[in-house]
Write an enzyme that holds these catalytic residues in place. Structure first.
Site, PDB file in Angstrom:
ATOM      1  N   ASP A 489      39.942  38.893  46.963  1.00  0.00           N
ATOM      2  CA  ASP A 489      40.524  37.640  47.423  1.00  0.00           C
ATOM      3  C   ASP A 489      40.846  37.802  48.910  1.00  0.00           C
ATOM      4  O   ASP A 489      40.936  38.927  49.418  1.00  0.00           O
ATOM      5  CB  ASP A 489      41.785  37.354  46.606  1.00  0.00           C
ATOM      6  CG  ASP A 489      42.488  36.084  47.047  1.00  0.00           C
ATOM      7  OD1 ASP A 489      41.789  35.090  47.288  1.00  0.00           O
ATOM      8  OD2 ASP A 489      43.719  36.104  47.158  1.00  0.00           O
ATOM      9  N   ASP A 688      45.835  38.997  44.236  1.00  0.00           N
ATOM     10  CA  ASP A 688      47.289  39.060  44.141  1.00  0.00           C
ATOM     11  C   ASP A 688      47.920  37.793  43.579  1.00  0.00           C
ATOM     12  O   ASP A 688      49.138  37.739  43.415  1.00  0.00           O
ATOM     13  CB  ASP A 688      47.900  39.338  45.524  1.00  0.00           C
ATOM     14  CG  ASP A 688      47.839  38.114  46.437  1.00  0.00           C
ATOM     15  OD1 ASP A 688      46.906  37.297  46.274  1.00  0.00           O
ATOM     16  OD2 ASP A 688      48.734  37.981  47.285  1.00  0.00           O
ATOM     17  N   ASP A 692      43.911  34.493  40.670  1.00  0.00           N
ATOM     18  CA  ASP A 692      43.020  35.638  40.531  1.00  0.00           C
ATOM     19  C   ASP A 692      43.042  36.233  39.119  1.00  0.00           C
ATOM     20  O   ASP A 692      42.183  37.048  38.786  1.00  0.00           O
ATOM     21  CB  ASP A 692      43.399  36.738  41.536  1.00  0.00           C
ATOM     22  CG  ASP A 692      43.275  36.280  42.976  1.00  0.00           C
ATOM     23  OD1 ASP A 692      42.265  35.641  43.296  1.00  0.00           O
ATOM     24  OD2 ASP A 692      44.206  36.541  43.765  1.00  0.00           O
TER      25      ASP A 692
END
Length: 800
Positions: A489, A688, A692
């Protein structure tokens, strides 16, 4: 002025309750016949009998002992408020559920309270990984080791002395010497070795054959044969007896075997205790006391175990934050290197969260406790490390499959060796057969095989925890070593995750301060991350905030509202152009900033363009270095982000990332992982956020940033406390080193047994005239376990 939470509660009016004392709290109970209730333990205390007393807030309290007096004196509010009763209730509920124990070799075995594993026979250990109690098995086995050694030394002198020219048997006479051997060996075999026989018998009953099966058969056969040979020699033919007219006996072999096994077990238990050093070190990071602030304004240091949720605590400069909580008054800089790895202190103000174990650097502040005891972040980290140390790597399945047929095979080889020697061996063939059979049973004990994986996993997870890499299970380590693709990410993983104003480009005739002041006045009502960045920048500059009314957010485009009587528009290029605002003068500047990864926010006051604000989420300092290291390891890196295409590609270009998926939803990220799997890629996903979590769960290895959402951490097999890609580099190094270490251990165990069993059976005798004695077999077996343990402990020194 801060309002402290009043925790005053009326305790139950019974002898079991605690006493209050002032301002609405219950008075100490005074009973008939001159007695009162001890506010700590609830016992009745006879007055005037010289018992300890203490005055608090003008009220006298009476205690059954000095110990209760001192506990009250350490934390009077805890007992006066009734919080001790709340704590007692919680502890009772926890005790009712029972402490869970598990087996270090077979973690699927879980039960309440201590015991032995029905599969391998080892003593169960607390699931917490560490215990305040001493290691009773280590204490017991050490005692039995000393008894075994004390018997083994005179036995060796008695049996081996004549070979060294010591006429010890001539002094006592052969028959007396045999009885001395019985007297020395029996306590060892019948008492010291009792745990071995108990575990061996359990393995037979459960049909889970293991090392204890072989030890029981080997030691039992040597002792039983020797007892029969000593007391019933007439059962044996004369040609089997030695020159002294007595049958050869192997009491010393049985005793030395037991002693050597205890040496290996004690070394193993001590090594297993060392694997808990990382957990103990983590637990020791919490301070022992917390400075309590009572509703009356009193302050004093109270024992940490007395702190409950909602308690008001003061943290002074240089002190550790005692528990997790929220700052309610004051501000300070907190050293959070414990959880983030970053040495730069983090500013904390009212409303910010603080974590137990971190250090307060600059100023005093007040906090309310939100998580205490096992609910703190530090405790959860301990639980993760402990859970990982108990988990099994898939490689363990190889050892398990071998063990299912290994023990029966060894028993068959031992029986075959006995009959082969009896039928074809030189005189006394029967005795040689006994020696060969017992040696095979002893040398083949698969303890090294069973230790190969658990010792490496326990050591590696402890080492990882020391470096901010928390492994949820052993499978994650093994899979990470095979990963070839990393999906990451952007926000919070590659970038800091806290947007900041990077540039102010005002229109002609407008100052930067006016542009920022008007924008911040409108954005003060918004909770969007970009709005927070603009407001924060205005606060840092000390700019005034004007009155704003009629705030309206247009999803995905921008906001509008009235500032000082004028309608202000703030948002994307498309939003302002749709509203008829001419942006031509700032287009080039905005595109230039966007090429560097910033988001362009345009501001207009009525029909007049005020300017453009560039907001950028800064890339983490070590992100580029981490990407380079991952590339060097042969990994492909893909960035999947919900951010705009231009911004995402700008960040990817700076870092050298291989591919970019922009505008990705949680479902898109999960689909990406599944598509990579269909391409036979082994995927690690690092993120995080809540968005996700699906991809983290779908990946071969989910890697959560410890600074992110709880659901991300729960979905992942590994958590990086520092929250950046450098942790992935460390995790992969640890994973590859652990898998290599496990393979080395399995190699040692397999090769040892492959070579040792034939040698013990006597294959070298026809060529070299060498037959391995049971004592040497026991020594070799113990050394194999020690070699596996020593090799596993090398992981403690690995540089990550």
């Amino acid at each position: 002025m801060m309002q402290l939470k009043d925790q005053s509660q009326t305790p139950p009016a019974s002898n079991e309750g605690c006493c209050g004392g002032h301002e609405g709290h219950q008075k100490p109970e005074e009973h008939g016949h001159g007695t009162a209730t001890d506010p700590v333990c609830g016992m009745n205390v006879a007055l005037g009998k010289g018992r300890p007393t203490l005055s608090y807030k003008g009220t006298s309290y009476h205690f059954c002992s000095q110990k209760c007096h001192d506990r009250f004196d350490d934390d009077p509010y805890f007992y006066v408020s009734g919080n001790n009763e709340i704590k007692k209730q919680r502890e009772a509920e926890k005790a009712a559920s029972g402490a869970l124990y598990t087996c270090p070799m077979d973690p699927e075995i879980i039960q309440e309270g201590p015991g032995t594993c029905p599969i391998c026979g080892m003593a169960l250990e607390p699931m917490s990984g560490v215990s305040d109690e001493p290691n009773h098995e280590l204490i017991d086995f050490t005692r039995r080791l000393w008894v075994s050694a004390a018997a083994a030394i005179p036995l060796l002198i008695l049996t081996m002395g004549p070979m060294a020219g010591i006429p010890v048997r001539e002094v006592f006479g052969e028959q007396i010497a045999l009885y001395l051997e019985v007297a020395l060996a029996s306590p060892v075999v019948l008492w010291a070795a009792a745990p071995f026989f108990a575990r061996g018998w359990t393995s037979l009953k459960t049909r889970h054959f293991n090392m204890w099966t072989l030890i029981m058969l080997g030691v039992g056969a040597a002792y039983a044969y020797s007892m029969v040979a000593t007391f019933l020699p007439l059962l044996f033919p004369e040609d089997l007896k030695g020159a002294s007219g007595h049958m050869p006996v192997y009491f010393e072999a049985a005793v030395v075997i037991v002693a050597l096994i205890f040496v290996g077990q004690v070394l193993e238990l001590r090594a297993r205790e060392k694997t808990g050093d990382a957990i103990r070190a983590l637990m020791d990071l919490s301070p022992k006391t917390a400075r309590r602030v009572t509703p009356d304004g009193d302050e004093y240091d109270a024992p940490l175990e007395n702190i409950l949720e909602g308690d008001a605590l003061r943290v002074r400069p240089g002190e550790q934050v005692p528990v997790d909580g929220i700052v309610v008054q004051g501000a300070s800089a907190i050293d959070e290197s414990l959880i983030s790895g970053e040495p730069v202190p983090v500013e904390k103000t009212e409303g910010d969260t603080v974590t137990g174990g971190t250090f307060n650097k600059t100023a005093s502040f007040l906090m309310n406790a939100t998580h205490v005891g096992s609910e703190t972040m530090l405790s959860k980290i301990v639980d993760m490390v402990s859970s990982a140390q108990r988990s099994r790597a898939p490689l363990q399945g190889l050892a398990d499959r071998v063990a299912t047929f290994f023990v029966p095979t060894v028993v068959a080889v031992a029986v075959a060796a006995f009959f082969a020697w009896w039928a074809f061996g030189p005189a006394p063939a029967f005795v040689y057969g006994i020696v060969a059979g017992v040696s095979v049973l002893i040398i083949a004990c698969p303890c090294a095989l069973g230790l190969a994986t658990p010792m490496s996993i326990m050591t590696a997870t402890g080492r990882g925890a020391q470096n901010g890499v928390l492994v949820k299970d052993a499978e994650a380590l093994e899979r990470l070593a095979r990963v070839d693709t990393v999906v990451v990410d952007k926000t919070g993983t590659l970038t800091i995750g806290q947007p900041a104003v990077s540039a102010l480009v005002p229109a002609e005739g407008v100052s930067q301060d006016v542009l920022l002041s008007i924008a911040a006045s409108l954005e003060k009502a918004s909770e969007h991350p970009l709005a927070e960045a603009i407001v924060r920048s205005a606060q840092i500059r000390g700019l005034p905030f004007k009155e704003a009314d009629g705030f309206e957010a247009i999803v995905g485009q921008g906001v509008r509202g009235d500032v000082a009587g004028e309608t202000v528009l703030l948002g994307s290029r498309r939003f302002l152009e749709t509203e008829g605002i001419e942006l031509r003068s700032l287009i080039a500047a905005s595109e230039q900033h966007q090429e560097h990864g910033a988001t362009a926010v345009f501001v207009a006051d009525g029909p007049k363009l005020l300017g453009m604000i560039a907001v950028e989420d800064p890339i983490k300092d070590n992100a580029a270095k981490a990407v380079e290291a991952l590339h060097a390891a042969g990994l492909k890196i893909i960035m999947a982000t919900g951010d705009a295409e231009r911004t995402a590609r700008a960040v990817a270009a700076k870092l050298g990332i291989d591919d970019v998926i922009a505008g990705a939803t949680p479902a898109d990220k999960q689909t990406l992982v599944n598509d990579l799997h269909r391409q036979n890629r082994r995927v690690a996903m690092a993120g995080d956020g809540v968005n996700d979590a699906p991809a983290l769960a779908a990946a071969d290895v989910g890697i959560a940033m410890g600074t992110g959402a709880d659901v991300a951490v729960e979905s992942a097999g590994m958590t990086l406390l520092k929250g950046d890609l450098e942790g992935i580099v460390k995790g992969r190094k640890l994973a590859k080193a652990t898998v290599a270490n496990i393979k080395q251990n399995l190699f040692f165990a397999f090769v040892y047994n492959t070579v040792g069993v034939p040698v013990a059976a006597g294959v070298l005798y026809p060529v070299f005239g060498v037959l391995l004695s049971p004592m040497l077999a026991a020594l070799a077996m113990s050394l194999s376990s020690v070699s596996v343990i020593t090799n596993a402990l090398r992981l403690r020194g690995i540089r990550l």
